[in-house]
Design an enzyme around this catalytic site. Structure first.
Site, mmCIF file in Angstrom:
data_model
loop_
_atom_site.group_PDB
_atom_site.id
_atom_site.type_symbol
_atom_site.label_atom_id
_atom_site.label_comp_id
_atom_site.label_asym_id
_atom_site.label_seq_id
_atom_site.Cartn_x
_atom_site.Cartn_y
_atom_site.Cartn_z
ATOM 1 C CE1 TYR A 70 1.964 3.027 4.378
ATOM 2 C CE2 TYR A 70 -0.073 2.901 3.112
ATOM 3 C CZ TYR A 70 0.691 2.504 4.195
ATOM 4 O OH TYR A 70 0.183 1.592 5.079
ATOM 5 C CE LYS B 180 2.377 -0.717 4.301
ATOM 6 N NZ LYS B 180 2.958 -1.632 5.297
#
Ligand SMILES: Cc1cc2nc3c(=O)[nH]c(=O)nc-3n(C[C@H](O)[C@H](O)[C@H](O)COP(=O)(O)OP(=O)(O)OC[C@H]3O[C@@H](n4cnc5c(N)ncnc54)[C@H](O)[C@@H]3O)c2cc1C
Ligand SMILES: NC(=O)c1ccc[n+]([C@@H]2O[C@H](COP(=O)([O-])OP(=O)(O)OC[C@H]3O[C@@H](n4cnc5c(N)ncnc54)[C@H](OP(=O)(O)O)[C@@H]3O)[C@@H](O)[C@H]2O)c1
Lengths: 454, 253
Positions: free
Chosen positions: B158, B162
Site C-alpha cells: 500500500y 501511495k
C-alpha cells in the site's frame, strides 16, 4: 494559421479565481484574423483588466488585448463628439481632451479603463443621478462580429445589438471604435463641497434633498462605525470649475493636466497588509480629516475623480488571497433593505477599505445595464475574511428580494440564479447575442460562471 | 467556474463512496454549487449519498467508474463534462488498503492493489488533467497518504503505491503550472473510515471530517500539499531522516 501562444494565468483586479488563456496582443487591423484562431473555448477581448472578477478572463480560450492610441482620436469640437478606438484608455483620452477643453461623459473611480471596457460594463460615475451611464453617451459603435465582419451600430441602426453591446460584457463582439459625446469644460479643476453626515438617515436625506443641485455626488461610508453612528459618512459633491472660479496658481494654467502615479506597489506582497486594523485606522483618519463642512474647494481631476490611481497596483496590497468587491443596487423605496445590508456588514466586522454610496438616476435601454433608479453600495473586502462568502450569499437574498441586483463588472462570487433574478431581461439579451453569435465564438469565465452564455 | 472564494459550481468525486472523499465534497457544498457527480464501482451503492447531498439547487448523480478499467477513463471524463460542464474540483479518493500479510503470499492481490491505487490513479488522473488544461482552470485533489512518505515494512505494498501516486501528483502539479489548473495533494495519517474499520488507531488518528476541513482550507489558500493533521508534516520530516537500522525497529504499526 499560426500557433496560439501558450497559456498565461489571468485574473481580474481582485486577483482571485485565476484561469489560463492564450493571451494575444492585437490591433484593430489584425484582430479579425486573430479571433479566427480561437480554439473551441472561444475568444474574448480584454481591456486593462480593471473589472474585479473574471469578466476579462477566458479559461482555455483566446484572450485578445486590443491596442489603442489616443493620438488617433478624432475630436469634433463643434458637435462635442470624439471618435476613438475601443482599446484606448480613459487615461490616454483625457490627456488629449482636457487641454482642449473637453471631458469624458462618464469616468469611473480609475482612469485606467478602456473605451471598450467602459461600454461593455456600461460604467457609471459620480454624475449618474443627472447624466446617466456611459451608454447614454455612445453615439455609434463599430463592432467586430463573430463571423469576422464589422457592424455599424447606433441607437437607430441595429439598435437591439447596440444596446446588447452596452453592458454586454464583451460577449456580443469587439468594440473596435466608438463615437462618444464629450462635455465641454472651461478648466481642468473641480470645485468641491464636502459635508459630514453623522448617521445613515442623515446621509440618505442629504443626498435625496441635495444631489440634484450638483453634477457630481458621492458619499463615503465608514463601515467601522456601529450603533448610533451606523452609516456616518462624508458627502462630496462638485462640478468642473469655471474659469472665473479659479484662484492662485491655477489661473496660470487653467487647463493643465498631467496626472502622475506617485508610488507603485511591488509585484510580490507575501501577506495582506490590508487587514481589520489598517482599515480601521485608515477609515478613522479619513473621517477625521474631512471637514464638517467646506465649500468651493478647488481640486485637480486626479484628486477629485481618481485618487486611488496615485498608488500604482494598489490591489497587490491585499496579498495572494486577493479581495472581493461587492457592488449592489437597491431600488428607491427599499431603503430598509439598504439599511439591513449596511447593518449586517458593519456588525460582521468585515472590514472594507473604501465603502461608497451613490444615488443612481434613470436607467438606459440596455438589457444588462446595471444602473437603475436607486442606491448603489460598493465595498472592497479581503477575500480571506472569515465567513465572508456565507454572508455575501445571505446579503444577496436581501438585495434580490428588494428588487436589486449585482454589478457584473465587480462580481466574483454570485450565482446564475442571482443574475437571472436581478436582470429580468437576461433572456432578451441572450436571444440578441445568440443571433449575432450563433456558434458561441465570444466566451468568458464570467459568462460561464453566471450562466450568461450556455 | 469557481468563484473568488474557491467555491466550486461542479464537483466530481472519483471513489464516490469514500468516507474521506464524501467529507471533502460535503464541505465544498455552498450556494455556488450546482452539480456533484459521484463516480463509483457500483453507482447503486451511492444512492444514500446522492440523496443526502442533493438539495434545491444541487443535482447529484452517480456514474459507473472502475479504477482498473483504464480504457474507460477518458470517456468517463468526457461524459461527465458533457453532463455538468467544466470540472471545477475533482477529488480522487478511491483506493484499497488490504493486509500486508495477505499480500506477502498473493502476488496477484498485491499487484491488484497497486493497479487500483497507483496505475488507476495515473490513468484517470491523466484524463482529468487533459480536461483541466483544456478548460484553463480547475483543481484536482489527490488523496495520498503519509504511508507513502516513508514506506514501512508493515504495509509496504500500500505504502509504495501511495509513494508512486504522490510522485505522480507532484509531477502533474508542476506540469500544470501556469495553465490555471492546480493539483492539491492531501496526506492524511490514520483516518477512522471504512478503510481502517476494526484496525487499531495509529498516533495522531483523525476523522474524515477533519481531513475534509484541511483539504478545503488548502484549496482556499491555493496550497499544493496539506497534511492531516498538520503536525504529521513535522513528524515525517523527522521520520524521513531516521537511519534505516533504527527505522526498522520503530514500533510504527
Ligand atoms: C479602482 C477602480 C474603480 C472603479 N470605479 C468604477 C466606477 O466608479 N464605476 C464603474 O462603473 N466601474 C468602476 N470600475 C470598474 C471598471 O470601470 C470596469 O470594470 C471596466 O469595464 C474596466 O475596463 P477595462 O478596460 O479594464 O476592461 P476589462 O476589465 O479588461 O474588461 C471588462 C469587460 O469589458 C470587455 N471589453 C473590454 N474591451 C472591450 C472591447 N474593446 N469591446 C468589447 N468588450 C470589451 C471585456 O471582455 C470584459 O467583459 C472601477 C474599477 C477599479 C479598478
Ligand atoms: N482511512 C485512512 O486511514 C487513510 C489514510 C490516508 C489515506 N487514505 C486514502 O484516502 C482515500 C479514501 O479512503 P477512505 O478512508 O475514504 O476509504 P473508503 O471509505 O474505504 O473509500 C475507498 C473508496 O475507494 C473505492 N474503490 C476501491 N476500489 C476501487 C476500484 N477498483 N475502482 C473504483 N473505486 C474503488 C471504494 O469504492 P467501493 O465502495 O466500490 O469499494 C471506496 O469508495 C484512499 O485513497 C485512501 O488510500 C486513507
Amino acid at each position: 494559421m499560426s500557433k496560439l501562444p501558450p497559456l498565461t494565468r489571468l485574473t481580474g483586479w481582485g486577483r482571485t479565481a485565476a484561469s489560463g488563456a492564450s493571451l494575444l496582443p492585437v490591433s484593430t487591423a489584425n484582430i479579425a484574423r486573430s479571433a479566427d484562431m480561437a480554439p473551441q473555448r472561444g475568444a474574448l477581448v480584454r481591456g486593462l483588466g480593471r473589472s474585479y472578477g473574471d469578466a476579462a478572463q477566458n479559461g482555455g480560450g483566446l484572450v485578445m488585448r486590443l491596442a489603442g492610441s489616443a493620438g488617433e482620436a478624432m475630436l469634433d469640437e463643434a458637435k462635442h463628439e470624439v471618435t476613438v478606438g475601443g482599446g484606448v484608455s480613459i487615461d490616454d483620452l483625457l490627456r488629449v481632451l482636457v487641454p482642449r477643453g473637453f471631458f469624458v461623459p462618464v469616468t469611473p473611480g480609475t482612469r485606467f479603463v478602456t473605451i471598450g471596457g467602459a461600454i461593455a460594463s456600461d460604467i457609471h460615475g459620480k454624475n449618474h443621478h443627472g447624466e446617466g451611464s456611459f451608454g447614454h453617451h455612445v453615439r455609434r459603435i463599430s463592432l467586430l462580429l463573430a463571423d469576422g465582419s464589422t457592424a455599424e451600430l447606433s441607437p437607430t441602426q441595429r439598435s437591439d445589438l447596440f444596446w446588447a453591446t452596452i453592458g454586454g460584457m464583451g460577449l456580443t463582439g469587439v468594440v473596435l471604435e466608438a463615437t462618444i459625446h464629450v462635455w465641454p469644460i472651461e478648466t481642468s479643476r473641480c470645485i468641491v463641497d464636502t459635508t459630514r453626515a453623522h448617521d445613515l438617515d442623515h446621509i440618505l436625506t442629504m443626498m435625496e434633498e441635495g444631489d440634484h443641485r450638483y453634477r457630481y455626488a458621492v458619499a463615503w461610508i465608514d463601515l467601522m462605525a456601529k450603533g448610533r453612528h451606523l452609516g456616518r459618512s462624508i458627502l462630496s459633491r462638485g462640478d468642473h470649475a469655471t474659469a472665473d472660479q479659479l484662484t492662485g496658481p491655477a489661473l496660470d494654467a487653467p487647463r493643465a493636466y498631467s496626472p502622475r502615479i506617485l508610488v507603485s506597489v511591488p509585484p510580490i506582497v507575501p501577506i495582506s497588509v490590508v487587514n481589520r486594523l489598517s482599515i480601521k485606522v485608515f477609515n478613522e483618519l479619513w473621517f477625521r480629516k474631512a471637514p464638517l463642512y467646506r465649500t468651493a474647494e478647488l481640486q485637480t481631476i486626479p484628486q477629485y475623480f481618481h485618487p486611488l490611481d496615485m498608488v500604482g497596483s494598489w490591489n497587490r496590497l491585499y496579498g495572494p488571497a486577493g479581495f472581493v468587491q461587492y457592488q449592489i443596487l437597491v431600488p428607491f423605496g427599499e431603503e430598509d433593505a439598504l439599511r439591513r445590508v449596511i447593518e449586517r456588514l458593519a456588525s460582521s466586522g468585515a472590514a472594507s477599505f473604501v465603502t461608497v454610496l451613490k444615488r443612481f438616476g434613470a436607467a438606459n435601454p440596455a438589457p444588462l445595464s446595471f444602473p437603475a433608479p436607486g442606491w448603489t453600495l460598493t465595498l472592497d473586502i479581503p477575500a480571506s475574511t472569515g465567513g465572508l462568502s456565507t454572508m455575501l450569499h445571505q446579503l444577496d437574498h436581501v438585495v434580490l428580494d428588494a428588487g436589486g441586483r449585482h454589478y457584473m463588472a465587480k462580481d466574483s462570487h454570485t450565482t446564475p440564479q442571482a443574475i437571472k433574478r436581478g436582470y429580468p431581461r437576461l433572456a432578451e439579451w441572450q436571444a440578441i447575442r445568440n443571433q449575432a453569435d450563433p456558434n458561441g465564438r465570444w466566451q468568458s469565465d464570467l459568462g460561464r460562471r453566471l450562466g450568461l452564455i450556455t | 467556474m469557481q468563484n473568488a472564494f474557491g467555491e466550486p459550481q461542479t464537483i466530481l468525486l472519483l471513489g464516490g463512496t469514500s468516507d474521506i472523499g464524501l467529507a471533502i465534497v460535503g464541505q465544498l457544498v455552498s450556494p455556488t454549487c450546482r452539480s456533484i457527480v459521484l463516480a463509483c464501482r457500483n453507482p447503486d451503492a451511492a444512492k444514500a449519498h446522492v440523496d443526502t447531498l442533493g438539495s434545491d439547487g444541487i443535482t447529484v448523480t452517480a456514474v459507473a467508474f472502475d479504477a482498473e478499467a483504464y480504457g474507460t477513463h477518458a470517456e468517463l471524463i468526457a461524459d461527465v463534462v458533457a453532463k455538468v460542464g467544466d470540472l471545477d474540483v475533482v477529488v480522487m479518493a478511491f483506493g484499497v488498503l488490504g493486509e500486508q500479510s495477505d499480500y506477502d503470499n498473493d502476488p496477484v492481490a498485491a499487484a491488484k492493489a497497486v493497479s487500483i491505487n497507483y496505475t488507476g490513479s495515473v490513468s484517470v488522473g491523466i484524463a482529468v488533467a487533459a480536461q483541466l488544461r483544456q478548460q484553463g482552470h480547475g483543481r484536482l485533489v489527490v488523496l495520498s497518504s503519509v504511508a507513502g512518505e516513508r514506506v514501512r515494512k508493515t504495509n509496504f505494498v500500500y505504502g509504495s503505491s501511495k509513494a508512486g501516486l504522490d510522485g505522480f501528483a507532484q509531477g502533474l502539479g508542476d506540469a500544470l503550472e501556469g495553465t490555471g489548473a492546480k493539483v492539491l495533494i492531501v496526506r492524511p495519517g490514520f483516518v477512522h473510515s471504512a478503510m481502517t474499520h476494526g484496525m487499531k488507531a495509529a498516533p495522531f488518528a483523525t476523522t474524515p471530517d477533519k481531513v475534509g476541513e484541511a483539504a478545503v482550507a488548502g484549496l482556499r489558500r491555493g496550497r499544493r500539499t496539506v497534511w492531516a493533521p498538520g503536525i504529521l508534516r513535522y513528524v515525517f520530516i523527522l521520520l524521513r531522516h531516521v537511519p534505516g537500522p533504527i527505522f526498522r525497529r520503530l514500533p510504527l504499526g
